[in-house]
Design a protein around this motif. Structure first.
Motif, PDB file in Angstrom:
ATOM      1  N   VAL A  43      31.656  36.342  -3.865  1.00  0.00           N
ATOM      2  CA  VAL A  43      31.251  37.592  -4.479  1.00  0.00           C
ATOM      3  C   VAL A  43      30.055  38.191  -3.742  1.00  0.00           C
ATOM      4  CG1 VAL A  43      29.653  36.642  -6.180  1.00  0.00           C
ATOM      5  CG2 VAL A  43      30.949  38.705  -6.732  1.00  0.00           C
ATOM      6  N   ILE A  66      38.697  37.883  -7.545  1.00  0.00           N
ATOM      7  CA  ILE A  66      37.307  37.586  -7.884  1.00  0.00           C
ATOM      8  C   ILE A  66      37.280  36.660  -9.102  1.00  0.00           C
ATOM      9  CG2 ILE A  66      35.090  38.557  -8.591  1.00  0.00           C
ATOM     10  CD1 ILE A  66      36.004  41.190  -7.263  1.00  0.00           C
ATOM     11  N   ASP A  88      34.292  35.008 -10.905  1.00  0.00           N
ATOM     12  CA  ASP A  88      32.827  34.894 -10.883  1.00  0.00           C
ATOM     13  C   ASP A  88      32.166  35.010 -12.239  1.00  0.00           C
ATOM     14  OD1 ASP A  88      33.166  37.565 -11.475  1.00  0.00           O
ATOM     15  OD2 ASP A  88      31.725  38.295  -9.998  1.00  0.00           O
TER      16      ASP A  88
END
Length: 246
Positions: A142, A238, A240
């Motif tokens: 990220v 992603i 995260d």
């Protein structure tokens, strides 16, 4: 989801994230080649788990930050397998340094490890991947999208890896090879624990879930991208905890 009989190479396998992926892939039925630089002892429990599960697993020493590291690794893996179902470019890292303190050699080393090695390994294993319509998973971060605590060399090289992923997906798609990226962060690992307490607290405070990501959550995402039967390619997934919303 199954990886039964899939032959998968994981680079950076001796680290927290690499081992988590190795264990998860074994649970799903994969055979593994596990690259490490120097910490062979960290992989001994993984090799034992593979033996107990009746799966094939081999540990291969190679320094991917060296100019010839990718070639050394590819040659060793080819001794075991002529075909490859999955390549996980997970090896990576960089020293956390301020922009004006990064020496040229540290910058170059970060690029070699985080970007050049995935490029070369994908090139070197391309015939093996084409032979079985394999899948490549590039572990980005990220930080590629936000900058981050590990500094410009890490963020820039991981951003380049996303660009490489998209380009490779277009070029290799006609051959049946899928290429995707995973952008983890922040993952509970030795890398994040090296950060100063206030820095880590600040990072956690900006995630929607207010916690670190478990390495097993990244392993599950990687397994999904490796598994056959999906049209997903050229994407960056992603994982995260809600730190960055695209």
């Amino acid at each position: 989801m199954t990886l039964q009989g899939k032959r998968v190479l994981i680079t950076g396998a001796s680290g927290d994230l690499g081992r988590a992926m190795a264990y998860r892939f074994l649970e799903l039925g994969a055979d593994l080649a596990l690259q490490y630089r120097s910490n062979a002892a960290a992989l001994e429990p993984v090799l034992e788990a593979a033996k107990e599960a009746g799966r094939e697993a081999v540990a291969v020493a190679a320094d991917l930050a060296r100019p010839d590291g990718s070639e050394v690794l590819a040659a060793a893996v080819r001794e075991h397998w002529a075909e490859l179902d999955g390549l996980v470019n997970n090896a990576g890292g960089a020293r956390a340094q301020a922009f004006d303190e990064i020496p040229p050699d540290a910058w170059e080393q970060a690029l070699r490890l985080n970007l050049t090695a995935p490029f070369r390994l994908t090139q070197l294993f391309l015939p093996a991947l084409k032979a079985c319509a394999g899948s490549v998973v590039n572990i980005s971060s990220v930080a590629a999208l936000t900058g981050g605590a590990f500094g410009p060399s890490y963020a820039a090289s991981k951003a380049g890896l996303i660009g490489l992923t998209r380009s490779a997906a277009r070029d290799l798609g006609p051959h049946g090879v899928r290429v995707n990226a995973l952008a983890p962060g922040p993952v509970e690992s030795a890398m994040t624990s090296s950060l100063a307490g206030p820095v880590l607290d600040s990072i956690i405070g900006t995630t929607a879930l207010r916690r670190l990501v478990d390495a097993r959550e990244i392993a599950d995402a990687a397994a999904f991208l490796i598994a056959a039967g999906t049209a997903v390619t050229g994407q960056t997934l992603i994982v995260d905890g809600g730190r960055h919303f695209s």
